[in-house]
Design a protein around this motif. Structure first.
Motif, PDB file in Angstrom:
ATOM      1  N   THR A 197      10.641   7.557  -9.713  1.00  0.00           N
ATOM      2  CA  THR A 197       9.768   7.027  -8.823  1.00  0.00           C
ATOM      3  C   THR A 197      10.134   5.580  -8.898  1.00  0.00           C
ATOM      4  O   THR A 197      10.245   4.665  -7.911  1.00  0.00           O
ATOM      5  N   ILE A 198      10.099   4.844  -9.858  1.00  0.00           N
ATOM      6  CA  ILE A 198      10.537   3.341 -10.130  1.00  0.00           C
ATOM      7  C   ILE A 198      11.782   2.984  -9.591  1.00  0.00           C
ATOM      8  O   ILE A 198      12.231   2.045  -9.010  1.00  0.00           O
ATOM      9  N   HIS A 199      12.773   4.007 -10.139  1.00  0.00           N
ATOM     10  CA  HIS A 199      14.146   3.839  -9.445  1.00  0.00           C
ATOM     11  C   HIS A 199      14.276   4.006  -7.978  1.00  0.00           C
ATOM     12  O   HIS A 199      15.042   3.038  -7.449  1.00  0.00           O
ATOM     13  N   GLY A 200      13.544   5.000  -7.580  1.00  0.00           N
ATOM     14  CA  GLY A 200      13.593   4.962  -6.010  1.00  0.00           C
ATOM     15  C   GLY A 200      12.994   3.497  -5.286  1.00  0.00           C
ATOM     16  O   GLY A 200      13.589   3.227  -4.347  1.00  0.00           O
ATOM     17  N   GLU A 248       0.616  -1.106  -0.091  1.00  0.00           N
ATOM     18  CA  GLU A 248      -0.014  -0.028   0.056  1.00  0.00           C
ATOM     19  C   GLU A 248       0.826   1.248  -0.020  1.00  0.00           C
ATOM     20  O   GLU A 248       0.469   2.081  -0.567  1.00  0.00           O
ATOM     21  N   LYS A 249       1.993   1.194   0.575  1.00  0.00           N
ATOM     22  CA  LYS A 249       3.023   2.315   0.601  1.00  0.00           C
ATOM     23  C   LYS A 249       3.557   2.595  -0.798  1.00  0.00           C
ATOM     24  O   LYS A 249       3.580   3.459  -1.154  1.00  0.00           O
ATOM     25  N   MET A 250       3.973   1.114  -1.352  1.00  0.00           N
ATOM     26  CA  MET A 250       4.297   1.394  -2.680  1.00  0.00           C
ATOM     27  C   MET A 250       3.229   1.944  -3.834  1.00  0.00           C
ATOM     28  O   MET A 250       3.794   3.020  -4.424  1.00  0.00           O
ATOM     29  N   ILE A 251       1.998   1.612  -3.833  1.00  0.00           N
ATOM     30  CA  ILE A 251       1.285   2.316  -4.444  1.00  0.00           C
ATOM     31  C   ILE A 251       0.745   3.557  -4.073  1.00  0.00           C
ATOM     32  O   ILE A 251       0.662   4.479  -5.246  1.00  0.00           O
ATOM     33  N   GLN A 284      15.585   0.792  -5.772  1.00  0.00           N
ATOM     34  CA  GLN A 284      16.639   1.138  -4.762  1.00  0.00           C
ATOM     35  C   GLN A 284      16.483   0.834  -3.318  1.00  0.00           C
ATOM     36  O   GLN A 284      17.256   0.132  -2.677  1.00  0.00           O
ATOM     37  N   GLN A 285      15.249   1.163  -2.920  1.00  0.00           N
ATOM     38  CA  GLN A 285      14.734   0.712  -1.482  1.00  0.00           C
ATOM     39  C   GLN A 285      14.655  -0.512  -1.329  1.00  0.00           C
ATOM     40  O   GLN A 285      15.209  -1.082  -0.230  1.00  0.00           O
ATOM     41  N   LEU A 286      14.125  -1.429  -2.428  1.00  0.00           N
ATOM     42  CA  LEU A 286      13.972  -2.878  -2.261  1.00  0.00           C
ATOM     43  C   LEU A 286      15.595  -3.640  -1.983  1.00  0.00           C
ATOM     44  O   LEU A 286      15.748  -4.410  -1.165  1.00  0.00           O
ATOM     45  N   VAL A 287      16.775  -3.024  -2.900  1.00  0.00           N
ATOM     46  CA  VAL A 287      18.022  -3.535  -2.800  1.00  0.00           C
ATOM     47  C   VAL A 287      18.488  -3.184  -1.310  1.00  0.00           C
ATOM     48  O   VAL A 287      19.361  -4.021  -0.674  1.00  0.00           O
ATOM     49  N   LYS A 288      18.167  -1.945  -0.885  1.00  0.00           N
ATOM     50  CA  LYS A 288      18.706  -1.440   0.309  1.00  0.00           C
ATOM     51  C   LYS A 288      18.212  -2.539   1.532  1.00  0.00           C
ATOM     52  O   LYS A 288      18.786  -2.700   2.350  1.00  0.00           O
TER      53      LYS A 288
END
Length: 197
Positions: A83-86, A68-71, A89-93
């Protein structure tokens, strides 16, 4: 008058989420849950009925704090590429910081339970549908404001990024290689056709 509960439901759900996330549904016993909560069996059953009902609430709790936060981020009027890069990157982090290599609770659930549990399959499929719809909508916004080329197929590209997101979450269980992730993200971002291409 309803009897006041002897525990904080939010704390119990957070505890249940982390336990199911780390060990999986089948490896967690009712006694494991009771011991983790520090409450009586009658209190747990009175509040949550049974283990599966509690699991579904824990999964919903996780979805609220992830999908829901991603959406919500995708629904903001920002550059799709940024947006998609962020998000990636957050998933990688998260993968790099996840010392227990838990991966994604939703993906873990899809693998463990969805193939033979119709109710859980429906939850996983709805989560997938919601995220893909949000990505597709964000891509279309990018096309409308001429950030992205009309050559992009919003639904196909959204499906691609959803698959990539899940792939990264699975990789988080086994890979701690920042360069590997960086290379993957670079290639992924090249799949977006901009108006200057």
């Amino acid at each position: 008058m309803a009897r006041k509960r002897e525990f904080d439901e939010e704390v119990v759900l957070e505890t249940a989420k982390n336990l199911f996330w780390k060990k999986g549904y089948n490896a967690v016993s009712t006694q494991d849950l009771i011991d983790a909560f520090g409450i009586s069996k009658s209190s747990m059953y009175g509040a949550f009925k049974d283990k599966k009902s509690l699991f579904k609430l824990a999964l919903k709790h996780y979805t609220h704090n992830t999908s829901e936060k991603m959406i919500a981020i995708l629904n903001e009027n920002n550059s799709f590429q940024q947006t998609i890069h962020g998000i990636l990157q957050q998933l990688v982090k998260e993968n790099m910081c996840d010392a227990e290599s838990k991966g994604c609770f939703m993906v873990n659930t899809a693998i463990e339970l969805a193939p033979h549990d119709e109710e859980i399959l429906t939850i996983v499929q709805q989560n997938r549908k919601n995220i893909i719809a949000a990505i597709s909508k964000a891509i279309q916004k990018g096309i409308d404001v001429k950030e992205l080329s009309e050559k992009n197929d919003p639904e196909a590209l959204a499906n691609y990024f959803y698959t990539l997101i899940n792939g990264l979450r699975v990789e988080g269980k086994v890979v701690k290689d920042q360069k590997s992730y960086d290379d993957t993200l670079k290639i992924a971002l090249r799949s977006i056709i901009t108006t200057t291409d």
